[in-house]
Design an enzyme around this catalytic site. Sequence first.
Site, PDB file in Angstrom:
ATOM      1  CG  ASN A 191      78.487 108.939 114.702  1.00 41.62           C
ATOM      2  OD1 ASN A 191      79.488 108.402 114.342  1.00 41.62           O
ATOM      3  ND2 ASN A 191      78.176 109.955 114.225  1.00 41.62           N
ATOM      4  CB  ILE A 198      76.571 115.543 103.017  1.00 41.72           C
ATOM      5  CG1 ILE A 198      76.662 116.477 104.280  1.00 41.72           C
ATOM      6  CG2 ILE A 198      77.758 115.874 102.034  1.00 41.72           C
ATOM      7  CD1 ILE A 198      77.946 116.087 105.325  1.00 41.72           C
TER       8      ILE A 198
HETATM    9  O1  C5P Z   1      69.928 108.486 106.248  1.00 42.10           O
HETATM   10  P1  C5P Z   1      71.252 107.670 106.640  1.00 42.10           P
HETATM   11  O2  C5P Z   1      72.133 108.617 107.521  1.00 42.10           O
HETATM   12  O3  C5P Z   1      71.390 106.263 107.206  1.00 42.10           O
HETATM   13  O4  C5P Z   1      72.183 107.514 105.231  1.00 42.10           O
HETATM   14  C1  C5P Z   1      73.614 107.030 105.131  1.00 42.10           C
HETATM   15  C2  C5P Z   1      74.281 107.823 104.004  1.00 42.10           C
HETATM   16  O5  C5P Z   1      74.080 109.243 103.877  1.00 42.10           O
HETATM   17  C3  C5P Z   1      75.872 107.830 104.358  1.00 42.10           C
HETATM   18  O6  C5P Z   1      76.409 107.502 103.090  1.00 42.10           O
HETATM   19  C4  C5P Z   1      75.955 109.144 104.960  1.00 42.10           C
HETATM   20  O7  C5P Z   1      77.357 109.626 104.454  1.00 42.10           O
HETATM   21  C5  C5P Z   1      75.178 109.974 104.268  1.00 42.10           C
HETATM   22  N1  C5P Z   1      74.720 111.103 104.941  1.00 42.10           N
HETATM   23  C6  C5P Z   1      74.957 112.291 104.799  1.00 42.10           C
HETATM   24  N2  C5P Z   1      74.360 113.372 105.248  1.00 42.10           N
HETATM   25  C7  C5P Z   1      73.549 113.138 106.370  1.00 42.10           C
HETATM   26  C8  C5P Z   1      73.312 111.829 106.643  1.00 42.10           C
HETATM   27  C9  C5P Z   1      73.596 110.865 105.908  1.00 42.10           C
HETATM   28  O8  C5P Z   1      75.737 112.745 103.850  1.00 42.10           O
HETATM   29  N3  C5P Z   1      73.163 114.194 107.111  1.00 42.10           N
END
Ligand code: C5P
Length: 396
Positions: A208, A303
């Site tokens: 991305n 995470i």
């Molecule tokens: O659900 P989304 O990806 O929009 O959420 C964004 C937040 O969740 C950010 O803080 C991102 O670092 C964290 N995140 C994560 N692991 C994932 C997806 C998002 O830690 N697989």
Amino acid sequence: MHGKRILLIVGGGIAAYKACELTRWLRKAGASVRCVLTDGGAQFVTPMTLAALSEQPVHTSLWDLKDEAEMGHIQLSRQADLVVVCPATADLLSAMATGRADSLAATLLLATDKKVLACPAMNVRMWLHAATQRNVERLRADGVTILDPDEGEMACGEFGPGRLPEIERIGAAIRAALSGPGGLAGKHVLVTAGPTHEPIDPVRVLANRSSGKQGFAIAEALAGLGARVTLVAGPVALATPRGVERIDVETAAQMLEAVEAALPADAAVMTAAVADWRVEAATEKLKKSAGPPALTFSPNPDILATLGGHAQRPELLVGFAAETGDAEAEARAKLTRKGADWIVANNVAADPMGGDRNQVTIVTASGAERWERLPKDEIGRRLAARIANALESDQA
Ligand code: C5P
């Protein structure tokens, strides 16, 4: 901050009104504040305002004999834990740099044996003038802590550096000055940054547009406040900030592993744009001649959500939300879903990923705070200050 004594010197600039806010903020944080108002400062705010907010007499004149009898200027300059000059005008900086003693403020600054924190605020041209910059350099060499002014639109209508930083940042700088090396000394903060790359085959990846700039800026600012920072970074083309321990990873699974291995942490800031899915990677390079491949996706671990429910959950858990729609509403939903304390929402439709600026809204259980569009390093400094204040007030 509790029980600390601040001598606040208020110079003559429009930002003097913010010194009133600062006085309130310091009182609320448990400090006692004694204000000294310069003649210029008194053109912008009255002694009565500062006296009411500080609940202490306000000192204005070197020649006020009553003052001298009750509390001489030497005593006043010594009976503080920290001297804060806010706003520090060009004239006050000049007086300090050359050791002038022609006003109560200047005399106190010359007579004090305490740490001095100066928060300059002035017109951008005055700030950038060689004379002012020379004075600032001189003062830094003399051991005065100078809080760099913010960049932005100014009361005079011009744009650039010279604006007084927001109260949270001044508060964090005061905390840092009072507690030694930094407001986050002794704290461990975990930061994730950048994208993740999910392999499709040995040469192709799902990726991305995240540049990692915001996360790196936050890591740098946290280290600047004295924190021990572990930065878990996806594939980015950025230099490691000074004083930061960096762990490079590629995939979401590796990022989670590195994050869990770095626990415990007092706070975690998850800025990484983690790929939501991974694919079953081929061990051999997929041949173009075989036609478009059918990719099978499976979900990646979240995470942030994993940390939200972790046995070693950091005391303060901050997530990010890059949205193209209603960023605040989405962020609020994520706050609950992922068990975070704050979600920093940014509208990536307005500021596409990879740029140098961001417009963010901090969403917490108690409300939302919209920040103006700012350079990413400025957002990093403000956020680090907010984190320092949050961790400190939890201890109090
Ligand atoms: O659900 P989304 O990806 O929009 O959420 C964004 C937040 O969740 C950010 O803080 C991102 O670092 C964290 N995140 C994560 N692991 C994932 C997806 C998002 O830690 N697989």
